[in-house]
Design an enzyme around this catalytic site. Structure first.
Site, short mmCIF file in Angstrom:
data_model
loop_
_atom_site.label_atom_id
_atom_site.label_comp_id
_atom_site.label_asym_id
_atom_site.label_seq_id
_atom_site.Cartn_x
_atom_site.Cartn_y
_atom_site.Cartn_z
CG ASP A 127 -1.98 0.99 1.29
OD1 ASP A 127 -1.89 1.96 0.52
OD2 ASP A 127 -2.91 0.87 2.10
CE LYS B 168 -4.57 -1.18 -1.15
NZ LYS B 168 -5.20 -0.61 0.05
CG PHE C 123 -9.43 -1.79 2.70
CD1 PHE C 123 -8.31 -1.37 3.41
CD2 PHE C 123 -10.06 -2.98 3.08
CE1 PHE C 123 -7.83 -2.12 4.47
CE2 PHE C 123 -9.57 -3.73 4.15
CZ PHE C 123 -8.45 -3.30 4.84
P1 IMP Z 1 1.72 -0.48 3.80
O1 IMP Z 1 2.75 -0.43 4.88
O2 IMP Z 1 0.91 0.80 3.74
O3 IMP Z 1 2.30 -0.84 2.45
O4 IMP Z 1 0.65 -1.57 4.20
C1 IMP Z 1 0.95 -2.90 4.15
C2 IMP Z 1 0.05 -3.74 5.04
O5 IMP Z 1 -1.22 -3.13 5.33
C3 IMP Z 1 -0.27 -5.01 4.29
O6 IMP Z 1 0.68 -6.01 4.57
C4 IMP Z 1 -1.67 -5.34 4.79
O7 IMP Z 1 -1.61 -6.11 5.98
C5 IMP Z 1 -2.29 -4.01 5.11
N1 IMP Z 1 -3.10 -3.52 3.98
C6 IMP Z 1 -2.80 -2.52 3.13
N2 IMP Z 1 -3.76 -2.35 2.22
C7 IMP Z 1 -4.70 -3.28 2.48
C8 IMP Z 1 -5.97 -3.62 1.86
O8 IMP Z 1 -6.42 -3.04 0.86
N3 IMP Z 1 -6.65 -4.65 2.43
C9 IMP Z 1 -6.21 -5.33 3.52
N4 IMP Z 1 -5.03 -5.05 4.11
C10 IMP Z 1 -4.29 -4.03 3.61
#
Ligand code: IMP
Ligand code: MG
Length: 194
Positions: A116, A144, A165
């Site tokens: 994300d 994403k 999401f």
């Molecule tokens: P980041 O650190 O923002 O890249 O988020 C990574 C973590 O957030 C992932 O390993 C997921 O556990 C959670 N996450 C991010 N986006 C989503 C989503 O759309 N659905 C469910 N979990 C998400």
């Protein structure tokens, strides 16, 4: 050939109130993992590969992907957790479960469900790099589009998706939906659930 994946999972209608639409179908995931598995098999031929899965989101991906890799494999897992919503901007990740084994000199492939902001992955990569693996690459089922706050080098990337999401295929909203055999977009983007 087919493992009849998801035959026992509830149909989309069961979640009609929560789910807007199916974004990636089970057979599309299966085809993509077969492709990725072939590529990983070619790339790591003759090397000892260690898969490190990030719990909990990557548990289904890890299990299906591993069976598409025609090499001797070893497995380890880490569990991480966000400090609530602050994590999205700070990138501070709490390690709930560390590796069981030393990775020094090992070829490590980190298996993540979704990228994300990219901050969780960046943190994990920095952390693992301090343990001097022989190589460290990333395999992520989804990324994403256009919202990463950091530059990341993802060697194996399954699907680029819109910044919505999503749940299913290991990903949760409040610990539910992980057993859906497909990836679906939630009707409303909930606040980050970690
Ligand atoms: P980041 O650190 O923002 O890249 O988020 C990574 C973590 O957030 C992932 O390993 C997921 O556990 C959670 N996450 C991010 N986006 C989503 C989503 O759309 N659905 C469910 N979990 C998400
Ligand atoms: Mg989560």
């Amino acid at each position: 050939m087919s493992r009849s994946r998801g035959r026992l999972a509830a149909p989309v209608e069961t979640y009609a109130d929560d789910i807007e639409n199916v974004l990636i179908k089970a057979d599309e995931i299966e085809a993509k993992l077969a492709e990725m598995g072939e590529q990983i098999t070619r790339d790591y031929e003759g090397r000892r590969l260690l898969l490190v899965g990030v719990l909990k989101g990557a548990f289904i991906l890890m299990s299906d992907l591993a069976r598409e890799i025609a090499l001797p494999l070893e497995f380890d897992f880490m569990a991480v957790s966000s400090y609530g919503s602050a994590t999205r901007t700070s990138g501070v990740v709490r390690i709930l479960k560390d590796l069981d084994f030393e990775i020094s000199g090992r070829h490590v492939l980190l298996v993540e469900d979704i990228i994300d902001s990219g901050l969780t992955l960046l943190y994990l990569l920095k952390y693992l790099q301090t343990r001097t693996p022989a190589s460290l690459e990333v395999c992520a089922l989804m990324r994403k589009k256009g919202i990463q706050k950091v530059a990341l080098d993802v060697r194996y990337e399954g699907f680029e998706i819109p910044p919505r999401f999503v749940v299913g295929y290991g990903l949760d909203y409040r610990q539910r939906y992980r057993n859906l055999p497909y990836v679906a977009v939630m009707r409303e983007d909930p606040p980050h659930s970690g």
